[in-house]
Design a protein around this motif. Structure first.
Motif, PDB file in Angstrom:
ATOM      1  N   TRP A 157      -4.723  -7.714  -3.074  1.00 51.15           N
ATOM      2  CA  TRP A 157      -3.674  -7.068  -3.873  1.00 51.15           C
ATOM      3  C   TRP A 157      -3.372  -7.893  -5.106  1.00 51.15           C
ATOM      4  N   THR A 211      -2.249  10.048  -9.390  1.00 49.94           N
ATOM      5  CA  THR A 211      -3.208   9.350  -8.529  1.00 49.94           C
ATOM      6  C   THR A 211      -4.591   9.964  -8.688  1.00 49.94           C
ATOM      7  N   TYR A 244       0.837  -1.209   0.000  1.00 50.47           N
ATOM      8  CA  TYR A 244       0.000   0.000   0.000  1.00 50.47           C
ATOM      9  C   TYR A 244       0.865   1.250   0.000  1.00 50.47           C
ATOM     10  N   GLU A 259      10.827   3.733  -7.253  1.00 54.25           N
ATOM     11  CA  GLU A 259      11.310   2.589  -6.477  1.00 54.25           C
ATOM     12  C   GLU A 259      12.796   2.361  -6.734  1.00 54.25           C
ATOM     13  N   THR A 269       4.072   1.553  -0.765  1.00 55.29           N
ATOM     14  CA  THR A 269       4.915   1.655  -1.951  1.00 55.29           C
ATOM     15  C   THR A 269       4.139   2.257  -3.116  1.00 55.29           C
ATOM     16  N   VAL A 270       2.914   1.789  -3.314  1.00 56.98           N
ATOM     17  CA  VAL A 270       2.130   2.258  -4.453  1.00 56.98           C
ATOM     18  C   VAL A 270       1.798   3.731  -4.298  1.00 56.98           C
ATOM     19  N   LEU A 288       6.262   4.666 -11.029  1.00 56.60           N
ATOM     20  CA  LEU A 288       6.494   3.799  -9.875  1.00 56.60           C
ATOM     21  C   LEU A 288       7.861   3.126  -9.981  1.00 56.60           C
TER      22      LEU A 288
END
Lengths: 237, 277
Positions: free
Chosen positions: B36, A74, A62, B258, A64-65, B254
């Protein structure tokens, strides 16, 4: 030479009332997002520091996203994605239905998700600062798990987490400006309309910056007061 | 006890491993993980189902050029911001009331207002001073959305970086300065050889976070018609009304964030090796 006083007055000639309405929308959006963001953030933090591996992993995904995506993206994902998703769902029953998502709600969901991801980090580091003995002490005097959390841990946790949460609140207040892009009539949108109509862009966008600054200053004063109040009667850390 | 004895010990009474029971927490965790996984699989299914080589062929180059614009914007404004942040941090730490007040005001303004409002102020607001800017030959600079974005972002990140720098330098103990002075090092030498190496360890993580914040924040330049990754995404969506355009952008952002986070972690582990036990 335009008269700035008329431009900023609250009458039909001026833009004061429109911008004041925008301030209310911005503050309302931030205040409406706050409780959801705090609650979800707390639950995610609980999951991330639990002994159960699967819960930790779910919580980490959660954060990380929602920490990795740009806030604007978003917002678009929620705004357009939810619109398409709900529309397809509704079309199962009614072939001609069209769905419009309220930009206030879309903003609340998107900003709440981002806020809770960051808040969970703040709560998690606050959890780490509370020694194990506090839990053990709670159990030793016969409190249940829930009671220990509510009566022993939470009061200390909030005190430790307050400065971090104060920063997140300021970030949230600034992020509400993004919702003007999907059409919510907040400070930035109202000043933008005023700027386009009157061709006094610098005046109105400068005013928008000053209003955000004033909100930030007010928030810091409020947070200072809350911190002093919560620091009373506790051990200073 | 000799080693022989140790190896010949036939049996040690250990408590048996706890049975992995399905506690409430485990059930909840597994359910959430399944959710998820379902979301991830749904996403993959959606992307596979709407796989369109034509679309990819048409828009992939645009995405790449958008990504390049984003990277350029972030790198250049971080560098300019780093240069600007040095005098601001000095001002914040200076004993001169005027300097420290000015630096404080600068930092407060840029940290207290939304980046979007600052960008609008530069891009639309400076248009009000067109004649004055024209007179000093800066209008061509501020007419272009790309330069306006660069300008606003540099000023914004300078304020944040100044605070990072100041916090890091002030985190180094006063004794370090005094010891350097006692050794006869000048202030500049002390800063360069004693203080900064220690301060940068503290500053690494906030700097990494600032870069990540800039990458995420740079998405807003799409609103003032700069075609960065977000801008290209918006353009592709407005032409095709295909939602996968946004999904691809999300995946790219993302992945970058990361990767950066892991790189910062790795660097931090390496430069703090002497502190680990």
């Amino acid at each position: 030479m335009t008269d700035y006083r008329t431009l900023l007055s609250f009458g039909p000639e001026g833009w004061g009332d429109d911008i004041a309405a925008g301030v209310l929308v911005t503050v309302a959006l931030a205040l409406a997002t706050l409780p959801f963001g705090l609650a979800i953030g707390f639950l995610v933090a609980l999951a991330k520091q639990s002994g159960e591996k699967t819960l930790r992993l779910a919580g980490n995904i959660y954060t990380t996203v929602f920490r990795g995506l740009p806030e604007l993206l978003t917002l678009f994902l929620v705004f357009y994605g939810a619109q398409i998703g709900i529309q397809q769902f509704v079309r199962l029953f009614d072939a001609k239905a069209t769905v419009e998502i309220n930009s206030f709600v879309a903003g609340m969901v998107a900003l709440g998700a981002v806020f809770s991801a960051y808040a969970s980090e703040v709560f998690q580091s606050a959890f780490r600062a509370i020694p194990n003995g506090q839990y053990e002490g709670g159990y030793a005097i016969g409190l249940s798990k829930l009671q220990t959390m509510r009566l022993v841990i939470l009061p200390q946790l909030i005190r430790i987490a307050l400065p971090g949460l104060g920063n997140l609140w300021l970030i949230l207040l600034k992020d509400t400006a993004l919702v003007s892009v999907i059409g919510l009539a907040d400070i930035l949108r109202q000043t933008g309309i005023a700027a386009r109509v009157t061709r006094e862009a610098f005046l109105f966008f400068g005013l928008a910056c000053l209003i955000y600054l004033a909100l930030a200053i007010l928030s810091s004063i409020a947070f200072g007061a809350i911190e002093r109040w919560s620091g009373k009667g506790g051990v200073q850390r | 006890m000799t080693a022989e004895n140790l190896t010949t010990v036939p049996h040690v009474d250990r408590p048996p491993p706890l049975p992995a029971r399905w506690t409430q927490a485990r059930i909840l965790g597994t359910t959430l993980l399944c959710l998820w996984a379902a979301a991830g699989l749904g996403l993959i299914y959606f992307l596979v189902r709407s796989w369109n080589p034509d679309l990819l062929h048409r828009y992939a180059p645009n995405y790449l050029s958008g990504l390049w614009v984003t990277i350029q914007l972030v790198v250049i404004s971080i560098i300019i911001g780093a240069l600007l942040s040095i005098p601001i941090a000095c001002g914040r730490m200076s004993k001169n009331r005027i300097w420290s007040g000015l630096a404080y005001g600068y930092v407060y303004f840029f940290r207290g207002t939304p980046l979007l409002a600052q960008t609008f102020l530069v891009y639309y607001g400076l248009g009000s001073f067109r004649h004055q800017l024209d007179a000093i030959g800066l209008w061509t600079f501020f007419r272009d959305a790309w330069y306006c974005a660069l300008f606003a972002f540099s000023l914004n990140t300078a304020a944040y970086q100044a605070e990072i720098l100041r916090g890091a330098i002030e985190s180094v103990g006063k004794g370090q300065w005094e010891a350097a002075k006692a050794l006869g090092l000048s202030r500049i030498q002390a800063l360069r050889k004693i203080i900064l190496p220690q301060a940068l360890i503290v500053a690494l993580r906030p700097y990494g976070n600032e870069i990540i914040l800039m990458i995420k924040g740079s998405a807003i330049v799409a609103i003032i018609t700069v075609y960065d990754l977000m801008g290209e995404t918006r353009r592709a969506y407005s032409r095709t009304f295909d939602f996968q355009t946004y999904i691809w952008a999300a995946i790219i952002y993302l992945a970058i964030v990361e990767a950066l986070r892991n790189i910062v972690d790795w660097i931090e582990r390496r430069i703090t090796r002497h502190l680990q036990r």
